[in-house]
Design an enzyme around this catalytic site. Structure first.
Site: not given
Ligand SMILES: NC(=O)c1ccc[n+]([C@@H]2O[C@H](COP(=O)([O-])OP(=O)(O)OC[C@H]3O[C@@H](n4cnc5c(N)ncnc54)[C@H](O)[C@@H]3O)[C@@H](O)[C@H]2O)c1
Ligand SMILES: O=P(O)(O)OC[C@H](O)CO
Length: 319
Positions: A125, A176, A229
Protein backbone atom coordinates in the site's frame (compact mmCIF):
# COMPACT_ATOMS: atom_id res chain seq x y z
CA UNK A 1 -11.67 -9.57 -29.20
CA UNK A 2 -10.89 -5.87 -28.68
CA UNK A 3 -10.27 -4.72 -25.12
CA UNK A 4 -10.28 -1.03 -24.17
CA UNK A 5 -6.97 0.50 -23.11
CA UNK A 6 -6.62 2.34 -19.82
CA UNK A 7 -7.22 5.71 -21.50
CA UNK A 8 -10.68 4.51 -22.63
CA UNK A 9 -11.77 3.07 -19.30
CA UNK A 10 -14.11 5.76 -18.01
CA UNK A 11 -17.41 4.28 -16.81
CA UNK A 12 -20.16 6.71 -17.93
CA UNK A 13 -21.91 6.94 -14.53
CA UNK A 14 -19.80 7.19 -11.40
CA UNK A 15 -20.35 4.11 -9.26
CA UNK A 16 -20.93 4.02 -5.53
CA UNK A 17 -18.09 2.13 -3.82
CA UNK A 18 -18.07 1.40 -0.08
CA UNK A 19 -14.75 0.45 1.51
CA UNK A 20 -15.00 -1.41 4.81
CA UNK A 21 -11.80 -0.76 6.78
CA UNK A 22 -9.91 2.51 7.11
CA UNK A 23 -6.45 1.00 7.53
CA UNK A 24 -3.51 1.17 5.13
CA UNK A 25 -5.09 -0.93 2.38
CA UNK A 26 -8.62 0.47 2.67
CA UNK A 27 -7.24 4.01 2.34
CA UNK A 28 -5.12 3.14 -0.72
CA UNK A 29 -8.01 1.39 -2.46
CA UNK A 30 -10.25 4.38 -1.73
CA UNK A 31 -7.79 6.76 -3.31
CA UNK A 32 -7.45 4.56 -6.43
CA UNK A 33 -11.22 4.42 -6.94
CA UNK A 34 -11.91 8.08 -6.18
CA UNK A 35 -9.16 9.12 -8.63
CA UNK A 36 -11.22 7.31 -11.28
CA UNK A 37 -14.19 9.58 -10.55
CA UNK A 38 -16.29 7.20 -8.47
CA UNK A 39 -18.14 8.02 -5.26
CA UNK A 40 -16.28 6.42 -2.34
CA UNK A 41 -17.37 6.00 1.28
CA UNK A 42 -15.05 4.51 3.88
CA UNK A 43 -16.59 2.78 6.87
CA UNK A 44 -14.67 1.50 9.87
CA UNK A 45 -15.72 0.23 13.27
CA UNK A 46 -14.38 3.47 14.77
CA UNK A 47 -16.05 5.91 12.33
CA UNK A 48 -19.28 7.76 13.09
CA UNK A 49 -20.92 6.53 9.87
CA UNK A 50 -23.79 4.05 10.23
CA UNK A 51 -23.08 0.85 8.29
CA UNK A 52 -26.72 0.69 7.09
CA UNK A 53 -26.77 4.15 5.51
CA UNK A 54 -23.27 3.69 4.06
CA UNK A 55 -24.13 0.55 2.08
CA UNK A 56 -27.74 1.33 1.10
CA UNK A 57 -26.91 2.34 -2.49
CA UNK A 58 -23.60 0.54 -2.97
CA UNK A 59 -22.63 -0.86 -6.38
CA UNK A 60 -19.49 -2.38 -4.82
CA UNK A 61 -18.74 -3.26 -1.17
CA UNK A 62 -15.02 -3.82 -0.56
CA UNK A 63 -13.68 -5.65 2.50
CA UNK A 64 -10.29 -4.19 3.42
CA UNK A 65 -10.49 -5.15 7.08
CA UNK A 66 -8.14 -7.50 8.89
CA UNK A 67 -9.15 -11.16 8.78
CA UNK A 68 -10.09 -11.22 12.45
CA UNK A 69 -12.82 -8.61 11.83
CA UNK A 70 -14.36 -10.19 8.71
CA UNK A 71 -16.86 -12.67 10.28
CA UNK A 72 -18.23 -10.01 12.62
CA UNK A 73 -18.59 -7.29 9.98
CA UNK A 74 -20.22 -9.72 7.51
CA UNK A 75 -22.65 -10.76 10.28
CA UNK A 76 -23.50 -7.07 10.77
CA UNK A 77 -24.16 -6.69 7.02
CA UNK A 78 -26.41 -9.76 7.08
CA UNK A 79 -28.86 -7.83 9.28
CA UNK A 80 -29.16 -5.04 6.69
CA UNK A 81 -31.02 -4.67 3.41
CA UNK A 82 -28.34 -4.52 0.71
CA UNK A 83 -29.06 -3.34 -2.83
CA UNK A 84 -29.58 -6.33 -5.17
CA UNK A 85 -26.93 -4.89 -7.53
CA UNK A 86 -24.17 -4.90 -4.86
CA UNK A 87 -20.99 -6.80 -5.77
CA UNK A 88 -18.68 -7.81 -2.92
CA UNK A 89 -14.93 -7.41 -3.33
CA UNK A 90 -12.58 -8.91 -0.77
CA UNK A 91 -9.08 -7.49 -0.49
CA UNK A 92 -8.36 -9.17 2.87
CA UNK A 93 -5.49 -11.71 2.86
CA UNK A 94 -6.07 -14.19 5.64
CA UNK A 95 -7.83 -17.35 6.87
CA UNK A 96 -10.43 -17.51 9.64
CA UNK A 97 -8.86 -19.18 12.67
CA UNK A 98 -12.22 -20.66 13.77
CA UNK A 99 -13.48 -22.12 10.49
CA UNK A 100 -10.32 -22.04 8.29
CA UNK A 101 -12.49 -20.33 5.61
CA UNK A 102 -11.21 -17.62 3.30
CA UNK A 103 -12.96 -14.20 3.36
CA UNK A 104 -14.66 -14.88 0.00
CA UNK A 105 -16.03 -18.19 1.32
CA UNK A 106 -17.44 -16.43 4.39
CA UNK A 107 -19.05 -13.70 2.27
CA UNK A 108 -20.45 -16.09 -0.37
CA UNK A 109 -22.01 -18.33 2.30
CA UNK A 110 -23.82 -15.38 3.89
CA UNK A 111 -24.72 -13.69 0.57
CA UNK A 112 -25.23 -16.50 -1.98
CA UNK A 113 -27.07 -14.29 -4.48
CA UNK A 114 -24.42 -11.53 -4.63
CA UNK A 115 -21.31 -11.95 -6.80
CA UNK A 116 -18.04 -12.06 -4.84
CA UNK A 117 -14.78 -10.88 -6.40
CA UNK A 118 -11.31 -11.41 -4.89
CA UNK A 119 -8.81 -8.56 -5.43
CA UNK A 120 -5.23 -9.61 -4.77
CA UNK A 121 -1.75 -9.05 -6.15
CA UNK A 122 1.66 -7.55 -5.39
CA UNK A 123 0.23 -4.39 -3.85
CA UNK A 124 2.27 -2.84 -1.05
CA UNK A 125 0.00 0.00 0.00
CA UNK A 126 2.83 2.46 0.73
CA UNK A 127 4.03 2.22 -2.90
CA UNK A 128 0.49 2.68 -4.20
CA UNK A 129 0.09 5.75 -1.98
CA UNK A 130 3.22 7.17 -3.65
CA UNK A 131 1.55 6.76 -7.05
CA UNK A 132 4.01 4.08 -8.18
CA UNK A 133 2.76 1.69 -10.89
CA UNK A 134 1.29 -1.62 -9.79
CA UNK A 135 -0.81 -4.52 -11.10
CA UNK A 136 -3.40 -6.73 -9.48
CA UNK A 137 -5.94 -9.47 -10.19
CA UNK A 138 -9.72 -9.49 -9.73
CA UNK A 139 -11.09 -13.03 -9.70
CA UNK A 140 -14.63 -14.36 -9.53
CA UNK A 141 -16.84 -17.20 -10.73
CA UNK A 142 -18.83 -14.36 -12.33
CA UNK A 143 -16.78 -13.05 -15.25
CA UNK A 144 -19.19 -10.12 -15.58
CA UNK A 145 -18.68 -9.05 -11.97
CA UNK A 146 -14.89 -9.35 -12.31
CA UNK A 147 -14.94 -7.19 -15.47
CA UNK A 148 -17.11 -4.57 -13.75
CA UNK A 149 -14.67 -4.36 -10.83
CA UNK A 150 -11.75 -4.29 -13.29
CA UNK A 151 -13.26 -1.21 -14.96
CA UNK A 152 -13.87 0.59 -11.68
CA UNK A 153 -10.31 0.06 -10.36
CA UNK A 154 -8.18 0.21 -13.53
CA UNK A 155 -6.07 3.27 -14.21
CA UNK A 156 -2.76 4.10 -15.86
CA UNK A 157 -1.03 3.47 -12.50
CA UNK A 158 -3.07 0.41 -11.44
CA UNK A 159 -3.31 -2.36 -14.04
CA UNK A 160 -6.07 -4.86 -13.24
CA UNK A 161 -6.32 -8.37 -14.73
CA UNK A 162 -9.39 -10.63 -14.49
CA UNK A 163 -9.21 -14.30 -13.51
CA UNK A 164 -11.78 -17.10 -13.02
CA UNK A 165 -10.06 -18.88 -10.10
CA UNK A 166 -11.04 -16.78 -7.05
CA UNK A 167 -9.86 -19.39 -4.56
CA UNK A 168 -6.42 -19.64 -6.19
CA UNK A 169 -6.04 -15.84 -6.30
CA UNK A 170 -7.17 -15.50 -2.69
CA UNK A 171 -4.90 -18.29 -1.42
CA UNK A 172 -1.89 -16.89 -3.30
CA UNK A 173 -2.18 -13.59 -1.40
CA UNK A 174 -2.78 -15.41 1.87
CA UNK A 175 -0.23 -18.23 1.83
CA UNK A 176 2.66 -16.00 0.72
CA UNK A 177 2.46 -14.13 4.02
CA UNK A 178 3.89 -17.14 5.88
CA UNK A 179 6.76 -17.48 3.40
CA UNK A 180 7.37 -13.71 3.73
CA UNK A 181 7.92 -14.19 7.48
CA UNK A 182 10.53 -16.84 6.62
CA UNK A 183 12.10 -14.55 3.98
CA UNK A 184 12.36 -11.71 6.51
CA UNK A 185 14.10 -14.08 8.91
CA UNK A 186 16.44 -15.20 6.12
CA UNK A 187 17.47 -11.57 5.51
CA UNK A 188 17.66 -10.84 9.25
CA UNK A 189 20.13 -13.72 9.61
CA UNK A 190 22.04 -12.38 6.56
CA UNK A 191 21.93 -15.77 4.83
CA UNK A 192 22.51 -14.33 1.34
CA UNK A 193 20.82 -14.36 -2.04
CA UNK A 194 21.22 -18.10 -2.75
CA UNK A 195 19.44 -19.02 0.47
CA UNK A 196 16.64 -16.54 -0.20
CA UNK A 197 16.11 -17.87 -3.74
CA UNK A 198 15.91 -21.43 -2.43
CA UNK A 199 13.52 -20.44 0.35
CA UNK A 200 11.14 -18.51 -1.90
CA UNK A 201 11.13 -21.23 -4.58
CA UNK A 202 10.48 -24.04 -2.11
CA UNK A 203 7.94 -21.77 -0.42
CA UNK A 204 6.05 -21.46 -3.69
CA UNK A 205 6.09 -25.24 -3.91
CA UNK A 206 4.41 -25.44 -0.49
CA UNK A 207 1.83 -22.84 -1.54
CA UNK A 208 0.94 -24.86 -4.64
CA UNK A 209 0.73 -28.13 -2.68
CA UNK A 210 -1.66 -26.90 0.01
CA UNK A 211 -3.52 -24.58 -2.39
CA UNK A 212 -4.33 -27.35 -4.85
CA UNK A 213 -5.45 -29.63 -2.01
CA UNK A 214 -7.88 -26.89 -0.97
CA UNK A 215 -9.34 -26.66 -4.48
CA UNK A 216 -7.28 -23.95 -6.22
CA UNK A 217 -5.75 -24.31 -9.71
CA UNK A 218 -1.97 -24.85 -9.68
CA UNK A 219 -1.34 -22.40 -12.54
CA UNK A 220 -2.90 -19.52 -10.62
CA UNK A 221 0.01 -19.62 -8.16
CA UNK A 222 2.44 -18.80 -10.98
CA UNK A 223 0.65 -15.53 -11.76
CA UNK A 224 0.58 -12.07 -10.20
CA UNK A 225 -1.47 -13.09 -7.17
CA UNK A 226 0.88 -15.99 -6.35
CA UNK A 227 4.48 -15.68 -7.49
CA UNK A 228 4.05 -11.93 -8.08
CA UNK A 229 2.89 -11.21 -4.55
CA UNK A 230 5.39 -13.68 -3.11
CA UNK A 231 8.27 -11.78 -4.77
CA UNK A 232 6.98 -8.39 -3.61
CA UNK A 233 6.38 -9.43 -0.04
CA UNK A 234 9.53 -11.52 0.41
CA UNK A 235 11.76 -8.71 -0.88
CA UNK A 236 10.35 -5.58 0.72
CA UNK A 237 10.89 -4.15 4.19
CA UNK A 238 7.53 -2.41 3.60
CA UNK A 239 5.84 -5.79 4.15
CA UNK A 240 4.66 -6.27 7.74
CA UNK A 241 5.02 -10.04 7.41
CA UNK A 242 8.62 -9.67 6.23
CA UNK A 243 9.20 -7.30 9.17
CA UNK A 244 7.94 -9.91 11.63
CA UNK A 245 10.48 -12.46 10.35
CA UNK A 246 13.31 -9.94 10.09
CA UNK A 247 12.86 -8.70 13.63
CA UNK A 248 12.50 -12.22 15.05
CA UNK A 249 15.87 -13.00 13.49
CA UNK A 250 17.28 -9.88 15.18
CA UNK A 251 16.26 -11.32 18.55
CA UNK A 252 12.98 -9.53 19.29
CA UNK A 253 10.01 -11.45 20.66
CA UNK A 254 6.81 -11.76 18.66
CA UNK A 255 4.92 -9.79 21.32
CA UNK A 256 7.42 -6.91 21.10
CA UNK A 257 7.26 -6.88 17.31
CA UNK A 258 3.45 -6.91 17.11
CA UNK A 259 3.18 -4.13 19.70
CA UNK A 260 5.16 -1.76 17.50
CA UNK A 261 4.16 -3.02 14.04
CA UNK A 262 2.18 -0.56 11.92
CA UNK A 263 -0.85 -2.51 10.70
CA UNK A 264 -1.67 -6.19 10.46
CA UNK A 265 0.69 -9.13 9.76
CA UNK A 266 -1.85 -11.75 8.69
CA UNK A 267 0.82 -14.44 8.27
CA UNK A 268 0.99 -15.01 12.03
CA UNK A 269 -2.58 -16.35 12.30
CA UNK A 270 -2.54 -17.86 8.81
CA UNK A 271 0.44 -19.99 9.82
CA UNK A 272 -1.54 -21.63 12.67
CA UNK A 273 -4.45 -22.41 10.35
CA UNK A 274 -2.09 -23.91 7.76
CA UNK A 275 -0.46 -26.17 10.33
CA UNK A 276 -3.89 -27.61 11.22
CA UNK A 277 -4.75 -28.04 7.54
CA UNK A 278 -1.42 -29.58 6.56
CA UNK A 279 -1.62 -32.11 9.41
CA UNK A 280 -5.29 -32.88 8.58
CA UNK A 281 -4.51 -33.45 4.90
CA UNK A 282 -1.09 -35.01 5.43
CA UNK A 283 0.65 -32.40 3.28
CA UNK A 284 4.33 -31.66 3.78
CA UNK A 285 4.93 -27.97 4.58
CA UNK A 286 8.39 -27.84 6.13
CA UNK A 287 8.92 -24.07 5.85
CA UNK A 288 5.48 -23.30 7.31
CA UNK A 289 6.18 -25.79 10.10
CA UNK A 290 9.43 -24.05 11.00
CA UNK A 291 7.79 -20.59 10.86
CA UNK A 292 5.12 -21.92 13.22
CA UNK A 293 7.69 -23.24 15.68
CA UNK A 294 9.53 -19.89 15.67
CA UNK A 295 6.27 -17.94 16.16
CA UNK A 296 5.43 -20.24 19.08
CA UNK A 297 8.93 -19.65 20.58
CA UNK A 298 9.60 -23.39 20.27
CA UNK A 299 12.60 -22.68 18.07
CA UNK A 300 14.85 -19.79 16.99
CA UNK A 301 15.27 -18.68 13.35
CA UNK A 302 18.81 -20.11 13.40
CA UNK A 303 17.56 -23.51 14.67
CA UNK A 304 14.75 -23.42 12.07
CA UNK A 305 17.36 -22.93 9.33
CA UNK A 306 19.32 -25.94 10.57
CA UNK A 307 16.18 -28.09 10.68
CA UNK A 308 15.39 -27.19 7.06
CA UNK A 309 18.94 -27.84 5.83
CA UNK A 310 19.26 -31.18 7.65
CA UNK A 311 16.07 -32.75 6.28
CA UNK A 312 16.42 -36.01 4.36
CA UNK A 313 17.75 -35.46 0.85
CA UNK A 314 15.22 -36.13 -1.91
CA UNK A 315 14.28 -35.43 -5.55
CA UNK A 316 13.07 -31.93 -6.44
CA UNK A 317 9.32 -32.51 -6.66
CA UNK A 318 7.48 -29.73 -8.39
CA UNK A 319 4.38 -28.57 -6.54
N1 LIG B 1 -1.35 -2.82 3.56
C1 LIG B 1 -1.13 -3.47 2.44
O1 LIG B 1 -0.13 -3.22 1.75
C2 LIG B 1 -2.08 -4.53 1.99
C3 LIG B 1 -2.12 -4.86 0.63
C4 LIG B 1 -2.97 -5.86 0.20
C5 LIG B 1 -3.79 -6.52 1.11
N2 LIG B 1 -3.74 -6.18 2.42
C6 LIG B 1 -4.64 -6.90 3.33
O2 LIG B 1 -5.71 -6.03 3.71
C7 LIG B 1 -6.12 -6.32 5.05
C8 LIG B 1 -6.02 -5.05 5.88
O3 LIG B 1 -4.67 -4.67 5.89
P1 LIG B 1 -4.22 -3.20 6.33
O4 LIG B 1 -2.82 -3.06 5.91
O5 LIG B 1 -5.19 -2.17 5.86
O6 LIG B 1 -4.31 -3.36 7.92
P2 LIG B 1 -4.51 -2.22 8.99
O7 LIG B 1 -4.14 -2.84 10.28
O8 LIG B 1 -3.85 -0.96 8.55
O9 LIG B 1 -6.11 -1.95 8.97
C9 LIG B 1 -7.01 -2.96 9.36
C10 LIG B 1 -8.43 -2.44 9.33
O10 LIG B 1 -9.28 -3.51 9.80
C11 LIG B 1 -10.10 -3.03 10.84
N3 LIG B 1 -10.37 -4.09 11.80
C12 LIG B 1 -9.46 -4.84 12.48
N4 LIG B 1 -10.11 -5.69 13.30
C13 LIG B 1 -11.43 -5.46 13.13
C14 LIG B 1 -12.60 -6.00 13.72
N5 LIG B 1 -12.50 -6.96 14.67
N6 LIG B 1 -13.80 -5.54 13.33
C15 LIG B 1 -13.87 -4.55 12.40
N7 LIG B 1 -12.81 -4.00 11.79
C16 LIG B 1 -11.60 -4.46 12.17
C17 LIG B 1 -9.29 -1.90 11.50
O11 LIG B 1 -10.13 -1.02 12.23
C18 LIG B 1 -8.68 -1.23 10.27
O12 LIG B 1 -9.62 -0.36 9.69
C19 LIG B 1 -5.20 -7.45 5.54
O13 LIG B 1 -5.86 -8.67 5.36
C20 LIG B 1 -3.99 -7.34 4.63
O14 LIG B 1 -3.33 -8.59 4.46
C21 LIG B 1 -2.91 -5.20 2.88
O1 LIG C 1 2.50 -5.77 4.54
P1 LIG C 1 2.07 -7.17 4.22
O2 LIG C 1 3.10 -8.19 4.59
O3 LIG C 1 0.70 -7.44 4.74
O4 LIG C 1 1.96 -7.28 2.63
C1 LIG C 1 1.11 -6.39 1.97
C2 LIG C 1 0.56 -6.97 0.68
O5 LIG C 1 -0.05 -8.21 0.90
C3 LIG C 1 1.58 -7.07 -0.42
O6 LIG C 1 0.93 -7.41 -1.61
Amino acid sequence: MNHPNTQQLKIPNPKSVVILGAGAWGSSLASLVSSNGHKVSIWSRRSNLQLASTVNDADIIVSAISMKGVPDVIAQLQLLKLPDKAIFVTATKGLDTQTTCTPSQIIQTVFPSHPVVVLSGPNLSKEIELGLPSATVVASHSGTAAEFVQLVFSSPRFRVYTNLDPLGVELGGTLKNVIAIAAGACDGLQLGTNAKAALVTRGLSEMVRIGVSLGAKAETFYGLSGLGDLLATCNSPLSRNYQVGYQLACGKTLAEILTHLQGTAEGVNTCSVLITQSIGQNISMPITEQVYRVLQSESTPRQALEELMLRNIKPEYYG
